[in-house]
Enzyme design. Structure first.
Site, PDB file in Angstrom:
ATOM      1  N   ASP A  38       0.859  -1.184   0.000  1.00 41.17           N
ATOM      2  CA  ASP A  38       0.000   0.000   0.000  1.00 41.17           C
ATOM      3  C   ASP A  38       0.897   1.236   0.000  1.00 41.17           C
ATOM      4  O   ASP A  38       2.109   1.135   0.239  1.00 41.17           O
ATOM      5  CB  ASP A  38      -0.895   0.009   1.249  1.00 41.17           C
ATOM      6  CG  ASP A  38      -2.244   0.716   1.016  1.00 41.17           C
ATOM      7  OD1 ASP A  38      -2.215   1.908   0.656  1.00 41.17           O
ATOM      8  OD2 ASP A  38      -3.286   0.073   1.188  1.00 41.17           O
ATOM      9  N   ASP A  64       3.373   1.768  -4.804  1.00 36.19           N
ATOM     10  CA  ASP A  64       2.500   2.543  -5.678  1.00 36.19           C
ATOM     11  C   ASP A  64       2.213   1.670  -6.896  1.00 36.19           C
ATOM     12  O   ASP A  64       3.108   1.416  -7.713  1.00 36.19           O
ATOM     13  CB  ASP A  64       3.192   3.840  -6.090  1.00 36.19           C
ATOM     14  CG  ASP A  64       2.413   4.644  -7.117  1.00 36.19           C
ATOM     15  OD1 ASP A  64       1.326   4.199  -7.552  1.00 36.19           O
ATOM     16  OD2 ASP A  64       2.896   5.722  -7.517  1.00 36.19           O
ATOM     17  N   VAL A  65       0.980   1.201  -7.035  1.00 37.87           N
ATOM     18  CA  VAL A  65       0.672   0.228  -8.087  1.00 37.87           C
ATOM     19  C   VAL A  65       0.738   0.813  -9.489  1.00 37.87           C
ATOM     20  O   VAL A  65       0.708   0.063 -10.469  1.00 37.87           O
ATOM     21  CB  VAL A  65      -0.715  -0.431  -7.868  1.00 37.87           C
ATOM     22  CG1 VAL A  65      -0.738  -1.228  -6.582  1.00 37.87           C
ATOM     23  CG2 VAL A  65      -1.836   0.607  -7.908  1.00 37.87           C
ATOM     24  N   TYR A 156     -15.497   5.641 -13.467  1.00 39.24           N
ATOM     25  CA  TYR A 156     -15.246   4.485 -12.599  1.00 39.24           C
ATOM     26  C   TYR A 156     -15.749   3.214 -13.276  1.00 39.24           C
ATOM     27  O   TYR A 156     -15.068   2.178 -13.253  1.00 39.24           O
ATOM     28  CB  TYR A 156     -15.947   4.711 -11.265  1.00 39.24           C
ATOM     29  CG  TYR A 156     -15.705   3.647 -10.225  1.00 39.24           C
ATOM     30  CD1 TYR A 156     -14.478   3.547  -9.576  1.00 39.24           C
ATOM     31  CD2 TYR A 156     -16.706   2.756  -9.853  1.00 39.24           C
ATOM     32  CE1 TYR A 156     -14.257   2.586  -8.593  1.00 39.24           C
ATOM     33  CE2 TYR A 156     -16.501   1.791  -8.871  1.00 39.24           C
ATOM     34  CZ  TYR A 156     -15.282   1.709  -8.251  1.00 39.24           C
ATOM     35  OH  TYR A 156     -15.067   0.765  -7.279  1.00 39.24           O
ATOM     36  N   LYS A 160     -13.598  -0.358 -14.008  1.00 36.62           N
ATOM     37  CA  LYS A 160     -14.001  -1.650 -13.454  1.00 36.62           C
ATOM     38  C   LYS A 160     -14.510  -2.598 -14.538  1.00 36.62           C
ATOM     39  O   LYS A 160     -14.327  -3.820 -14.440  1.00 36.62           O
ATOM     40  CB  LYS A 160     -15.047  -1.446 -12.356  1.00 36.62           C
ATOM     41  CG  LYS A 160     -14.483  -0.733 -11.131  1.00 36.62           C
ATOM     42  CD  LYS A 160     -13.274  -1.470 -10.550  1.00 36.62           C
ATOM     43  CE  LYS A 160     -12.773  -0.865  -9.259  1.00 36.62           C
ATOM     44  NZ  LYS A 160     -11.642  -1.620  -8.677  1.00 36.62           N
ATOM     45  N   THR A 193     -16.819   0.487   3.337  1.00 35.84           N
ATOM     46  CA  THR A 193     -15.375   0.681   3.268  1.00 35.84           C
ATOM     47  C   THR A 193     -15.050   2.167   3.183  1.00 35.84           C
ATOM     48  O   THR A 193     -15.912   2.990   2.859  1.00 35.84           O
ATOM     49  CB  THR A 193     -14.764  -0.006   2.037  1.00 35.84           C
ATOM     50  OG1 THR A 193     -15.076   0.768   0.868  1.00 35.84           O
ATOM     51  CG2 THR A 193     -15.277  -1.425   1.869  1.00 35.84           C
TER      52      THR A 193
END
Length: 260
Positions: A38, A64-65, A156, A160, A193
């Site tokens: 993360d 950092d992805v 978004y 996805k 979340t």
């Protein structure tokens, strides 16, 4: 401690909070050696400490992805330490809601970079060590927003939905090449979340009012129940384990009937 993933080494991106935290805890509870990654260093280390207090094994890496160099370093470090990689949970993601005619190109690109580029990079760099050490399972976190559109969430939706079809294409490539790496996507519904707190304030409501997630679930979810991160983690555990050995290229929808 049970053993559904005992002996497996798992990377969980975005593992410091929310669904990622729940996945890290659940995989460790079932015997996996979990590498939590993360950009939230403090929270990530807290998850590791929580796992260790419960008798599990875990470690944390800053990650950092969106950075290919960091992916290379993370995977190389895991393989050097454990000599294998069995599970990748591509969970890191953000939610930016806005009218499509008002969203900035910078926000569009940032969301694409984390939610979709990050998944691509994880797949690219984790398949080879999995393939070379007997196989593995990749679980990509999508959303019900990857199955159906939502007003003010079109950008978004694009990320996805992209994760969903990227998953299917890679699953077929892996299968046809006999790499023994299964690739599936998970599609949470309305889950309690922190992502709801990080969505641009008021961006999902034209009146600018904050989001009441419990009220949203009561209205939108057929059961009226707000989902919990552990509900998603249980599905991820199934896909990470050998219980799902004949499952690849599909989506696991966990939404209490929201998309039905």
């Amino acid at each position: 401690m049970a053993d559904r993933v005992a002996g497996k080494v798992a990377i969980v991106t975005g593992g410091a909070s929310g669904i990622g935290r729940a996945c890290s805890l659940r995989l460790a509870e079932e015997g996996a050696e979990v590498v939590v990654t993360d950009i939230q260093d403090g929270a990530g280390k807290d998850v590791v400490a929580e796992i260790e207090r419960s008798g599990g094994d875990a470690s944390f890496l800053h990650h950092d992805v969106t950075s290919e160099d960091e992916w290379v370093a993370v995977v190389a470090g895991v393989v050097e330490r454990f000599e294998r990689l069995d599970v990748l949970v591509n969970n890191a993601g953000i939610g930016i809601g806005a009218s499509i005619i008002e969203m900035s190109l910078a926000d569009w690109q940032r969301q694409q970079a984390i939610n979709l580029d990050g998944v691509f990079l994880g797949i690219k760099h984790c398949i080879p060590p999995m393939r070379d050490t007997g196989g593995g399972s990749i679980v990509n976190m999508s959303s019900v927003a990857g199955l159906k559109g939502s007003a003010r969430l079109a950008a978004y939706n694009a990320t996805k939905g992209g994760v969903r079809l990227l998953t299917k294409g890679v699953a077929l490539e892996s299968a046809q090449n006999r790499w023994n790496v299964r690739v599936n996507s998970v599609h949470p519904g309305i889950i309690d979340t922190p992502i709801w707190e990080t969505v641009v304030p008021g961006s999902l409501r034209p009146d600018g009012e904050p989001i009441d997630v419990s009220a949203m679930a009561e209205t939108a979810v057929p059961t009226g129940v707000l989902g919990q991160p552990t509900d998603i983690a249980n599905g991820v555990l199934f896909l990470a384990s050998d219980d799902s050995s004949y499952i690849t290229g599909t989506e696991l929808v966990i939404d209490a009937g929201l998309s039905a």
